[in-house]
Design a protein around this motif. Structure first.
Motif, PDB file in Angstrom:
ATOM      1  N   ILE A  30       0.847  -1.191   0.000  1.00 30.50           N
ATOM      2  CA  ILE A  30       0.000   0.000   0.000  1.00 30.50           C
ATOM      3  C   ILE A  30       0.885   1.244   0.000  1.00 30.50           C
ATOM      4  CG2 ILE A  30      -1.780   1.259   1.313  1.00 30.50           C
ATOM      5  CD1 ILE A  30      -2.749  -1.399   0.173  1.00 30.50           C
ATOM      6  N   MET A  31       0.624   2.136  -0.943  1.00 31.53           N
ATOM      7  CA  MET A  31       1.405   3.364  -1.044  1.00 31.53           C
ATOM      8  C   MET A  31       0.584   4.517  -0.465  1.00 31.53           C
ATOM      9  SD  MET A  31       4.238   2.480  -2.453  1.00 31.53           S
ATOM     10  CE  MET A  31       4.373   0.760  -2.068  1.00 31.53           C
ATOM     11  N   ILE A  32       1.185   5.216   0.480  1.00 30.71           N
ATOM     12  CA  ILE A  32       0.453   6.238   1.239  1.00 30.71           C
ATOM     13  C   ILE A  32       1.008   7.627   0.953  1.00 30.71           C
ATOM     14  CG2 ILE A  32      -0.066   7.053   3.596  1.00 30.71           C
ATOM     15  CD1 ILE A  32      -1.239   4.411   3.229  1.00 30.71           C
ATOM     16  N   ASN A  33       0.111   8.586   0.842  1.00 33.82           N
ATOM     17  CA  ASN A  33       0.565   9.982   0.889  1.00 33.82           C
ATOM     18  C   ASN A  33      -0.572  10.876   1.368  1.00 33.82           C
ATOM     19  OD1 ASN A  33      -0.356   9.473  -2.070  1.00 33.82           O
ATOM     20  ND2 ASN A  33      -0.411  11.689  -1.859  1.00 33.82           N
ATOM     21  N   GLY A  34      -0.198  12.046   1.817  1.00 33.80           N
ATOM     22  CA  GLY A  34      -1.194  13.005   2.293  1.00 33.80           C
ATOM     23  C   GLY A  34      -1.768  13.745   1.110  1.00 33.80           C
ATOM     24  N   GLY A  35      -3.070  14.038   1.186  1.00 32.01           N
ATOM     25  CA  GLY A  35      -3.698  14.718   0.056  1.00 32.01           C
ATOM     26  C   GLY A  35      -4.463  15.948   0.508  1.00 32.01           C
ATOM     27  N   ALA A  36      -3.900  16.702   1.418  1.00 32.77           N
ATOM     28  CA  ALA A  36      -4.544  17.947   1.864  1.00 32.77           C
ATOM     29  C   ALA A  36      -3.443  18.967   2.141  1.00 32.77           C
ATOM     30  CB  ALA A  36      -5.367  17.689   3.122  1.00 32.77           C
ATOM     31  N   ILE A  37      -3.853  20.152   2.549  1.00 36.98           N
ATOM     32  CA  ILE A  37      -2.874  21.189   2.879  1.00 36.98           C
ATOM     33  C   ILE A  37      -1.862  20.635   3.891  1.00 36.98           C
ATOM     34  CG2 ILE A  37      -2.736  23.285   4.318  1.00 36.98           C
ATOM     35  CD1 ILE A  37      -3.367  24.158   1.671  1.00 36.98           C
ATOM     36  N   GLY A  38      -0.594  20.915   3.678  1.00 35.26           N
ATOM     37  CA  GLY A  38       0.456  20.378   4.564  1.00 35.26           C
ATOM     38  C   GLY A  38       1.011  19.066   4.036  1.00 35.26           C
ATOM     39  N   GLY A  39       0.346  18.512   3.008  1.00 32.82           N
ATOM     40  CA  GLY A  39       0.835  17.278   2.382  1.00 32.82           C
ATOM     41  C   GLY A  39       0.956  16.139   3.379  1.00 32.82           C
ATOM     42  N   THR A  40       1.963  15.316   3.206  1.00 30.21           N
ATOM     43  CA  THR A  40       2.122  14.132   4.052  1.00 30.21           C
ATOM     44  C   THR A  40       2.678  14.503   5.425  1.00 30.21           C
ATOM     45  OG1 THR A  40       2.621  13.007   1.962  1.00 30.21           O
ATOM     46  CG2 THR A  40       2.882  11.715   3.950  1.00 30.21           C
ATOM     47  N   THR A  41       3.151  15.742   5.594  1.00 28.46           N
ATOM     48  CA  THR A  41       3.703  16.111   6.916  1.00 28.46           C
ATOM     49  C   THR A  41       2.625  16.062   8.003  1.00 28.46           C
ATOM     50  OG1 THR A  41       3.355  18.513   6.716  1.00 28.46           O
ATOM     51  CG2 THR A  41       5.420  17.645   5.838  1.00 28.46           C
ATOM     52  N   THR A  42       1.352  16.236   7.603  1.00 27.56           N
ATOM     53  CA  THR A  42       0.276  16.199   8.606  1.00 27.56           C
ATOM     54  C   THR A  42       0.052  14.768   9.119  1.00 27.56           C
ATOM     55  OG1 THR A  42      -1.297  15.941   6.821  1.00 27.56           O
ATOM     56  CG2 THR A  42      -0.994  18.179   7.662  1.00 27.56           C
ATOM     57  N   LEU A  43       0.508  13.778   8.343  1.00 28.12           N
ATOM     58  CA  LEU A  43       0.353  12.368   8.728  1.00 28.12           C
ATOM     59  C   LEU A  43       1.636  11.814   9.341  1.00 28.12           C
ATOM     60  CD1 LEU A  43      -1.274  11.039   5.417  1.00 28.12           C
ATOM     61  CD2 LEU A  43      -2.407  12.062   7.387  1.00 28.12           C
ATOM     62  N   ALA A  44       2.652  12.641   9.382  1.00 28.41           N
ATOM     63  CA  ALA A  44       3.961  12.154   9.829  1.00 28.41           C
ATOM     64  C   ALA A  44       3.951  11.945  11.337  1.00 28.41           C
ATOM     65  CB  ALA A  44       5.039  13.160   9.447  1.00 28.41           C
ATOM     66  N   THR A  45       4.948  11.198  11.795  1.00 27.47           N
ATOM     67  CA  THR A  45       5.042  10.981  13.235  1.00 27.47           C
ATOM     68  C   THR A  45       5.956  12.017  13.892  1.00 27.47           C
ATOM     69  OG1 THR A  45       6.861   9.419  13.051  1.00 27.47           O
ATOM     70  CG2 THR A  45       4.667   8.497  12.891  1.00 27.47           C
ATOM     71  N   GLY A  46       6.353  13.011  13.105  1.00 29.74           N
ATOM     72  CA  GLY A  46       7.095  14.141  13.668  1.00 29.74           C
ATOM     73  C   GLY A  46       8.600  13.931  13.780  1.00 29.74           C
ATOM     74  N   ASN A  47       9.104  12.834  13.194  1.00 28.38           N
ATOM     75  CA  ASN A  47      10.541  12.563  13.314  1.00 28.38           C
ATOM     76  C   ASN A  47      11.343  13.593  12.525  1.00 28.38           C
ATOM     77  OD1 ASN A  47       9.658  10.202  14.524  1.00 28.38           O
ATOM     78  ND2 ASN A  47       9.708   9.076  12.600  1.00 28.38           N
ATOM     79  N   ALA A  48      12.391  14.094  13.154  1.00 31.99           N
ATOM     80  CA  ALA A  48      13.228  15.105  12.496  1.00 31.99           C
ATOM     81  C   ALA A  48      14.653  14.598  12.420  1.00 31.99           C
ATOM     82  CB  ALA A  48      13.175  16.403  13.292  1.00 31.99           C
ATOM     83  N   LEU A  49      15.017  14.001  11.293  1.00 30.68           N
ATOM     84  CA  LEU A  49      16.378  13.489  11.155  1.00 30.68           C
ATOM     85  C   LEU A  49      17.062  14.137   9.953  1.00 30.68           C
ATOM     86  CD1 LEU A  49      16.057   9.627  11.752  1.00 30.68           C
ATOM     87  CD2 LEU A  49      16.792  11.379  13.367  1.00 30.68           C
ATOM     88  N   ARG A  50      18.355  14.326  10.098  1.00 29.18           N
ATOM     89  CA  ARG A  50      19.157  14.795   8.964  1.00 29.18           C
ATOM     90  C   ARG A  50      19.777  13.573   8.290  1.00 29.18           C
ATOM     91  NH1 ARG A  50      24.155  19.184   8.658  1.00 29.18           N
ATOM     92  NH2 ARG A  50      24.664  18.638   6.510  1.00 29.18           N
ATOM     93  N   VAL A  51      19.399  13.336   7.032  1.00 33.71           N
ATOM     94  CA  VAL A  51      19.898  12.129   6.349  1.00 33.71           C
ATOM     95  C   VAL A  51      20.354  12.528   4.943  1.00 33.71           C
ATOM     96  CG1 VAL A  51      19.414   9.677   5.928  1.00 33.71           C
ATOM     97  CG2 VAL A  51      17.971  10.934   7.520  1.00 33.71           C
ATOM     98  N   ASP A  52      21.461  13.262   4.865  1.00 40.28           N
ATOM     99  CA  ASP A  52      21.854  13.817   3.557  1.00 40.28           C
ATOM    100  C   ASP A  52      23.183  13.281   3.055  1.00 40.28           C
ATOM    101  OD1 ASP A  52      23.129  15.163   5.652  1.00 40.28           O
ATOM    102  OD2 ASP A  52      23.456  16.957   4.436  1.00 40.28           O
ATOM    103  N   HIS A  53      23.578  12.081   3.534  1.00 40.23           N
ATOM    104  CA  HIS A  53      24.910  11.593   3.123  1.00 40.23           C
ATOM    105  C   HIS A  53      25.023  11.392   1.609  1.00 40.23           C
ATOM    106  CE1 HIS A  53      22.776   7.768   3.483  1.00 40.23           C
ATOM    107  NE2 HIS A  53      22.464   8.115   4.718  1.00 40.23           N
ATOM    108  N   ASP A  54      23.915  10.940   0.975  1.00 43.34           N
ATOM    109  CA  ASP A  54      24.002  10.715  -0.479  1.00 43.34           C
ATOM    110  C   ASP A  54      24.079  12.036  -1.255  1.00 43.34           C
ATOM    111  OD1 ASP A  54      24.071   7.973  -0.407  1.00 43.34           O
ATOM    112  OD2 ASP A  54      21.899   7.750  -0.463  1.00 43.34           O
TER     113      ASP A  54
END
Ligand SMILES: Cc1cc2nc3c(=O)[nH]c(=O)nc-3n(C[C@H](O)[C@H](O)[C@H](O)COP(=O)(O)OP(=O)(O)OC[C@H]3O[C@@H](n4cnc5c(N)ncnc54)[C@H](O)[C@@H]3O)c2cc1C
Ligand code: SF4
Length: 427
Positions: free
Chosen positions: A77-101
């Motif tokens: 199942i592929m999930i995404n948010g479809g309202a204002i704020g996009g998928t961030t409104t469904l997120a669990t609030g995790n804030a990680l920096r993952v930019d090694h690539d």
């Protein structure tokens, strides 16, 4: 003032709109409407499930229209948010920096991350409210040398009431989401148009001239000097393809499988989601109450309060694609091996937590971190503008990521979107 269109109001779009407004007169076009958290009583859902009315995760749209669910051929199942704020409104609030690539191809986002950490409140204060089962799980992770770390969360932990519904929208405004950046943009004068789904970018003479979008049944046109696509890892490639811009069949989604066990009185359903995580080779493990499985998976049969889940989230191979509304994405052998390795570890943790072997079940495989279909390369590191794009058309979301992160991407998307916007300001 020059005009800019930003498509999408999630992590990338809200960041871009906030950065660009002032230098450009920004209009954000968002396909969805206002966001409202899920408010139904869970006991009613349990009744619907018991009488067999909740079978297919795609039906989530009837319960909670802001969550979009699509099924791939292998039934993920592929999930995404479809309202204002996009998928961030469904997120669990995790804030990680993952930019090694990104760093590996010469993109240094230190300044953007520093700014984000100044502007978005991030803390691990939620630890104070962990329930005994979660504390025990953390110790078990440590005993098994899994090296767990409390998850940094975006938002104001003091407002959190431990309702456990982070992925259904925070009813208390404790969790930070992209609507905050969008409001900043609006305060500076940006216009946000909801229920406007962009069909394609108008490209002529090597330049983007504006977009064609649907508002209800009407087809409209809006002209602009700059177009920034941030419709998410599923939405942006669909628009690009309809506009005649080739993308690569390199879609990743960070598949998630949750393994759960019956652990009496765990009450994970009333606790913040993903309180900690352990980074493994190519995947992460984190405690997670999986609502999708709880609602729709028949194996998921224990009382919510007695269910304890642990998610395996993998950095999947970049092998999928998007055709309009259809998503083609299958698990590769390597993806499956990661899920199996993680599942065995989860079963061991649950057993140590007191779940009987026969009471350990598998959830529904899903993916909600899409991206990768117009990946940046070392040649693009100075411009953040893949050569396939016309000069004044930019992308500001995970579509640009060279690889899956296997980790929460919001912070990295926002850092990249901020840098992309700065490149646009130099045009
Ligand atoms: C359940 C769940 C939990 C998650 N938790 C976390 C977490 O804790 N931390 C984390 O970092 N990440 C998390 N993620 C992932 C994260 O939310 C997304 O990766 C991120 O929001 C993507 O940002 P984006 O701007 O690219 O797209 P989105 O935030 O998805 O925004 C795209 C927007 O574009 C709109 N759009 C799409 N097509 C069109 C169109 N044609 N015209 C106009 N508008 C359009 C959509 O309606 C949407 O509002 C989670 C994802 C899920 C599914
Ligand atoms: S657990 Fe806290 S952060 Fe999550 S939705 Fe409930 S109040 Fe918001």
């Amino acid at each position: 003032m020059r005009k800019a269109i930003v498509v999408g109001s999630g992590a990338g779009g809200a960041t871009a709109a906030r950065e660009l407004q002032g230098k450009y007169d920004v209009t954000v076009l968002e396909a969805g409407g206002e966001f409202r958290p899920f408010s139904a009583n869970l006991s009613r859902i349990e009744i619907l499930k018991r009488i067999g009315l909740m079978r297919d995760a795609r039906e989530i749209r009837f319960l909670f229209g802001q969550m979009k669910a699509r099924k791939t051929r292998d039934r993920s199942i592929m999930i995404n948010g479809g309202a204002i704020g996009g998928t961030t409104t469904l997120a669990t609030g995790n804030a990680l920096r993952v930019d090694h690539d990104l760093k590996a191809i010469g993109i240094d986002l230190d300044a953007e991350f520093e700014e984000l950490y100044r502007e978005v409140p991030v803390s691990t204060d939620h630890m104070k409210r962990w329930y005994p089962t979660t504390r025990r799980a953390f110790s078990i992770f440590q005993d098994m040398h899994l090296n767990p770390h409390p998850m940094p969360k975006m938002g104001d932990s003091r407002k959190c009431i431990n309702c456990g519904r982070c992925v259904l929208g925070c009813p208390e405004g404790a969790k930070w989401d992209a609507r905050k950046f969008l409001k900043d943009a609006m305060r500076k004068g940006a216009t946000v148009m909801t229920e406007c789904a962009v069909e394609r970018v108008i490209i002529s003479g090597g330049k983007a001239r504006g977009v064609i979008f649907k508002e209800g049944w009407r087809t409209e046109h809006l002209g602009a000097d700059l177009v920034v696509l941030a419709a998410g890892g599923f939405g942006t490639p669909a628009i690009l393809k309809r506009s005649g811009v080739e993308c690569e069949d390199r879609l990743f989604v960070d598949h998630v499988l949750t393994i759960a066990g019956r652990v009496s009185g765990a009450r994970q359903n009333t606790e913040i989601s993903m309180p900690f995580a352990a980074q493994r080779d190519g995947y992460i493990l984190a405690p997670y109450f999986d609502y999708l499985s709880y609602f729709f998976n028949r194996r998921w049969k224990f009382r919510a309060a007695d269910t304890f889940g642990i998610m395996i989230k993998i950095a999947d191979d970049c092998t999928g694609t998007v055709h309009g509304n259809r998503i083609e994405k299958t698990l590769t052998r390597r993806d499956r091996a990661k899920l199996e390795e993680g599942a065995a570890t989860c079963a061991e943790i649950l057993w140590r937590l007191g779940a009987k072997e026969r009471d350990i079940v598998r959830g529904t495989i899903n993916g909600g971190h899409p991206g990768g279909m117009l990946p940046l390369t070392a040649e693009d590191s100075g411009t953040l503008h893949p050569s396939a794009l016309p000069e004044n058309l930019y992308v500001a979301d995970a579509t640009l990521f060279p690889n899956s992160l296997g980790n929460p991407p919001i912070f990295t998307i926002m850092a990249l979107a901020r840098r992309v916007s700065r490149m646009c300001l130099e045009l």
